[in-house]
Design a protein around this motif. Sequence first.
Motif, PDB file in Angstrom:
ATOM      1  N   SER A   1     -47.921 -20.823 -70.478  1.00  0.00           N
ATOM      2  CA  SER A   1     -48.219 -21.334 -72.994  1.00  0.00           C
ATOM      3  C   SER A   1     -49.310 -21.454 -72.868  1.00  0.00           C
ATOM      4  CB  SER A   1     -46.680 -21.937 -72.671  1.00  0.00           C
ATOM      5  OG  SER A   1     -47.183 -22.405 -74.418  1.00  0.00           O
ATOM      6  N   LEU A   2     -49.776 -21.611 -73.649  1.00  0.00           N
ATOM      7  CA  LEU A   2     -51.314 -21.526 -74.323  1.00  0.00           C
ATOM      8  C   LEU A   2     -51.657 -21.703 -75.284  1.00  0.00           C
ATOM      9  CD1 LEU A   2     -52.684 -18.922 -71.588  1.00  0.00           C
ATOM     10  CD2 LEU A   2     -54.025 -21.767 -72.221  1.00  0.00           C
ATOM     11  N   ARG A   3     -52.211 -23.067 -76.302  1.00  0.00           N
ATOM     12  CA  ARG A   3     -52.390 -22.708 -76.852  1.00  0.00           C
ATOM     13  C   ARG A   3     -53.770 -22.251 -77.813  1.00  0.00           C
ATOM     14  NH1 ARG A   3     -51.985 -28.942 -77.021  1.00  0.00           N
ATOM     15  NH2 ARG A   3     -50.016 -29.345 -76.294  1.00  0.00           N
ATOM     16  N   GLN A   4     -52.841 -22.261 -79.523  1.00  0.00           N
ATOM     17  CA  GLN A   4     -53.936 -20.859 -80.044  1.00  0.00           C
ATOM     18  C   GLN A   4     -55.600 -21.432 -80.160  1.00  0.00           C
ATOM     19  OE1 GLN A   4     -53.324 -21.004 -83.514  1.00  0.00           O
ATOM     20  NE2 GLN A   4     -54.009 -19.249 -84.279  1.00  0.00           N
ATOM     21  N   GLY A   5     -56.006 -23.060 -79.657  1.00  0.00           N
ATOM     22  CA  GLY A   5     -57.143 -22.950 -79.738  1.00  0.00           C
ATOM     23  C   GLY A   5     -58.325 -23.082 -78.659  1.00  0.00           C
ATOM     24  N   ASP A   6     -56.790 -23.030 -77.516  1.00  0.00           N
ATOM     25  CA  ASP A   6     -58.031 -22.753 -76.198  1.00  0.00           C
ATOM     26  C   ASP A   6     -58.327 -21.143 -75.824  1.00  0.00           C
ATOM     27  OD1 ASP A   6     -57.620 -25.627 -75.295  1.00  0.00           O
ATOM     28  OD2 ASP A   6     -56.287 -25.366 -74.697  1.00  0.00           O
ATOM     29  N   VAL A   7     -57.023 -20.275 -76.183  1.00  0.00           N
ATOM     30  CA  VAL A   7     -57.145 -18.665 -76.317  1.00  0.00           C
ATOM     31  C   VAL A   7     -58.090 -18.518 -76.926  1.00  0.00           C
ATOM     32  CG1 VAL A   7     -56.182 -17.004 -77.380  1.00  0.00           C
ATOM     33  CG2 VAL A   7     -54.746 -18.632 -75.991  1.00  0.00           C
ATOM     34  N   LEU A   8     -58.602 -18.870 -78.561  1.00  0.00           N
ATOM     35  CA  LEU A   8     -59.814 -18.794 -79.373  1.00  0.00           C
ATOM     36  C   LEU A   8     -60.757 -18.766 -78.940  1.00  0.00           C
ATOM     37  CD1 LEU A   8     -57.962 -19.232 -82.582  1.00  0.00           C
ATOM     38  CD2 LEU A   8     -58.178 -16.899 -81.352  1.00  0.00           C
ATOM     39  N   ALA A   9     -61.154 -20.461 -77.493  1.00  0.00           N
ATOM     40  CA  ALA A   9     -62.321 -20.830 -77.647  1.00  0.00           C
ATOM     41  C   ALA A   9     -62.316 -20.035 -76.034  1.00  0.00           C
ATOM     42  CB  ALA A   9     -61.787 -22.197 -77.458  1.00  0.00           C
ATOM     43  N   GLY A  10     -62.032 -19.507 -75.711  1.00  0.00           N
ATOM     44  CA  GLY A  10     -61.722 -18.511 -74.026  1.00  0.00           C
ATOM     45  C   GLY A  10     -61.338 -19.662 -72.752  1.00  0.00           C
ATOM     46  N   ARG A  11     -60.736 -20.625 -73.616  1.00  0.00           N
ATOM     47  CA  ARG A  11     -60.239 -21.754 -72.257  1.00  0.00           C
ATOM     48  C   ARG A  11     -58.588 -21.171 -71.767  1.00  0.00           C
ATOM     49  NH1 ARG A  11     -62.075 -25.199 -76.155  1.00  0.00           N
ATOM     50  NH2 ARG A  11     -60.580 -25.726 -76.850  1.00  0.00           N
ATOM     51  N   TYR A  12     -58.811 -19.870 -71.220  1.00  0.00           N
ATOM     52  CA  TYR A  12     -57.657 -19.217 -70.995  1.00  0.00           C
ATOM     53  C   TYR A  12     -57.774 -19.154 -69.420  1.00  0.00           C
ATOM     54  CZ  TYR A  12     -59.331 -15.453 -72.641  1.00  0.00           C
ATOM     55  OH  TYR A  12     -60.532 -14.792 -73.060  1.00  0.00           O
ATOM     56  N   GLN A  13     -58.839 -19.252 -68.366  1.00  0.00           N
ATOM     57  CA  GLN A  13     -59.056 -18.520 -67.118  1.00  0.00           C
ATOM     58  C   GLN A  13     -58.264 -18.447 -66.251  1.00  0.00           C
ATOM     59  OE1 GLN A  13     -60.944 -15.597 -67.149  1.00  0.00           O
ATOM     60  NE2 GLN A  13     -62.383 -16.340 -69.709  1.00  0.00           N
ATOM     61  N   GLN A  14     -58.417 -20.547 -65.707  1.00  0.00           N
ATOM     62  CA  GLN A  14     -57.215 -20.661 -64.771  1.00  0.00           C
ATOM     63  C   GLN A  14     -56.030 -20.757 -65.217  1.00  0.00           C
ATOM     64  OE1 GLN A  14     -58.553 -22.278 -61.692  1.00  0.00           O
ATOM     65  NE2 GLN A  14     -56.239 -21.828 -61.200  1.00  0.00           N
ATOM     66  N   ALA A  15     -55.472 -20.893 -65.903  1.00  0.00           N
ATOM     67  CA  ALA A  15     -54.054 -20.331 -66.683  1.00  0.00           C
ATOM     68  C   ALA A  15     -53.727 -18.995 -66.025  1.00  0.00           C
ATOM     69  CB  ALA A  15     -53.451 -20.346 -67.827  1.00  0.00           C
ATOM     70  N   LEU A  16     -54.520 -17.861 -66.296  1.00  0.00           N
ATOM     71  CA  LEU A  16     -54.585 -16.211 -66.829  1.00  0.00           C
ATOM     72  C   LEU A  16     -54.707 -16.245 -65.019  1.00  0.00           C
ATOM     73  CD1 LEU A  16     -54.375 -14.286 -68.413  1.00  0.00           C
ATOM     74  CD2 LEU A  16     -57.156 -14.009 -67.960  1.00  0.00           C
ATOM     75  N   ALA A  17     -55.610 -16.925 -64.289  1.00  0.00           N
ATOM     76  CA  ALA A  17     -55.942 -16.267 -62.978  1.00  0.00           C
ATOM     77  C   ALA A  17     -54.772 -16.609 -62.190  1.00  0.00           C
ATOM     78  CB  ALA A  17     -56.502 -17.192 -62.081  1.00  0.00           C
ATOM     79  N   ASP A  18     -53.699 -17.957 -62.904  1.00  0.00           N
ATOM     80  CA  ASP A  18     -52.243 -18.820 -61.804  1.00  0.00           C
ATOM     81  C   ASP A  18     -51.456 -17.745 -61.966  1.00  0.00           C
ATOM     82  OD1 ASP A  18     -53.607 -20.488 -60.904  1.00  0.00           O
ATOM     83  OD2 ASP A  18     -52.814 -21.874 -62.496  1.00  0.00           O
ATOM     84  N   PHE A  19     -51.777 -16.802 -63.361  1.00  0.00           N
ATOM     85  CA  PHE A  19     -50.403 -16.277 -63.054  1.00  0.00           C
ATOM     86  C   PHE A  19     -50.890 -15.094 -63.124  1.00  0.00           C
ATOM     87  CE2 PHE A  19     -48.491 -12.681 -66.469  1.00  0.00           C
ATOM     88  CZ  PHE A  19     -47.371 -13.392 -66.652  1.00  0.00           C
ATOM     89  N   THR A  20     -52.028 -14.197 -63.058  1.00  0.00           N
ATOM     90  CA  THR A  20     -51.736 -12.825 -62.269  1.00  0.00           C
ATOM     91  C   THR A  20     -51.431 -12.957 -60.930  1.00  0.00           C
ATOM     92  OG1 THR A  20     -54.291 -13.195 -62.585  1.00  0.00           O
ATOM     93  CG2 THR A  20     -53.459 -11.660 -63.792  1.00  0.00           C
ATOM     94  N   SER A  21     -51.964 -13.939 -60.240  1.00  0.00           N
ATOM     95  CA  SER A  21     -51.814 -14.432 -58.771  1.00  0.00           C
ATOM     96  C   SER A  21     -50.365 -14.273 -58.343  1.00  0.00           C
ATOM     97  CB  SER A  21     -52.972 -15.159 -58.293  1.00  0.00           C
ATOM     98  OG  SER A  21     -52.141 -16.653 -58.045  1.00  0.00           O
ATOM     99  N   GLU A  22     -48.893 -14.879 -59.523  1.00  0.00           N
ATOM    100  CA  GLU A  22     -48.246 -14.533 -59.473  1.00  0.00           C
ATOM    101  C   GLU A  22     -47.377 -13.215 -59.284  1.00  0.00           C
ATOM    102  OE1 GLU A  22     -45.646 -17.409 -58.716  1.00  0.00           O
ATOM    103  OE2 GLU A  22     -47.025 -18.764 -58.920  1.00  0.00           O
ATOM    104  N   LEU A  23     -47.681 -12.769 -60.535  1.00  0.00           N
ATOM    105  CA  LEU A  23     -47.684 -10.933 -60.186  1.00  0.00           C
ATOM    106  C   LEU A  23     -48.194 -10.501 -59.083  1.00  0.00           C
ATOM    107  CD1 LEU A  23     -48.521 -10.174 -64.012  1.00  0.00           C
ATOM    108  CD2 LEU A  23     -46.231 -10.455 -62.875  1.00  0.00           C
ATOM    109  N   ALA A  24     -49.224 -10.986 -58.880  1.00  0.00           N
ATOM    110  CA  ALA A  24     -49.679  -9.881 -57.947  1.00  0.00           C
ATOM    111  C   ALA A  24     -49.458 -10.324 -55.822  1.00  0.00           C
ATOM    112  CB  ALA A  24     -51.235 -10.058 -57.284  1.00  0.00           C
ATOM    113  N   ILE A  25     -48.448 -11.621 -55.889  1.00  0.00           N
ATOM    114  CA  ILE A  25     -47.831 -12.255 -55.382  1.00  0.00           C
ATOM    115  C   ILE A  25     -46.708 -11.019 -54.617  1.00  0.00           C
ATOM    116  CG2 ILE A  25     -46.523 -13.596 -53.941  1.00  0.00           C
ATOM    117  CD1 ILE A  25     -48.622 -15.473 -55.016  1.00  0.00           C
TER     118      ILE A  25
END
Length: 175
Positions: A133-157
């Motif tokens: 879950s991400l805040r709109q302000g963080d998404v628009l400012a591009g501050r989602y890299q860590q959350a995205l990396a965590d999410f994709t690594s869960e999927l990959a596992i």
Amino acid sequence: MKLCLIVYYSRTGTTAKLADALAQACGADVERLQDLHPRDGALGFMRSAWQGWRKAPGDIAPPQRRPSDYPFIVLGTPVWAGNMSAPMRRYILRQREHFRRVGLFCTAAGGDGRDALTSMAAMCNKLPVASMSLRQGDVLAGRYQQALADFTSELAIVQRDEARTAPSAPLASPV
Ligand SMILES: Cc1cc2nc3c(=O)[nH]c(=O)nc-3n(C[C@H](O)[C@H](O)[C@H](O)COP(=O)(O)O)c2cc1C
């Protein structure tokens, strides 16, 4: 055909931005849900808030892709009145029997999106393999890299595990 299909709804582009970044990160196909009736302006906002609050599904155009073709479905929605958006509710109601494994994400102005994600999982009748879950302000400012990396690594596992236990299934193809 990819292993993963990302299905999302976005009224003003925030969830779309996150969905596109996620699709790039995990090489997924993407389906954006389309409203049958416009949701712009004050009237569109109020109708959306009302539907979110009432947990009412919204009318959507028929999707282009079949979720049954994919071992993984990732569902993304904005939070409306503490709930998932009305178009996403309609999609889950119509398609949930075709879901095998699900990942979930949402964007919200200030809330944590937990209730929306919980009710999406309950409607799908699945324990999600990953959620964020991400805040709109963080998404628009591009501050989602860590959350995205965590999410994709869960999927990959989970994808790797599934490929190992079903070596002859199409899961063996590259993501
Ligand atoms: C009708 C409506 C209701 C909303 N309700 C909430 C809410 O309860 N909590 C919250 O944090 N944000 C709420 N928001 C803000 C959106 O969740 C947020 O702006 C989201 O990132 C928008 O995504 P989108 O640009 O993909 O449509 C609401 C927005 C709309 C339009």
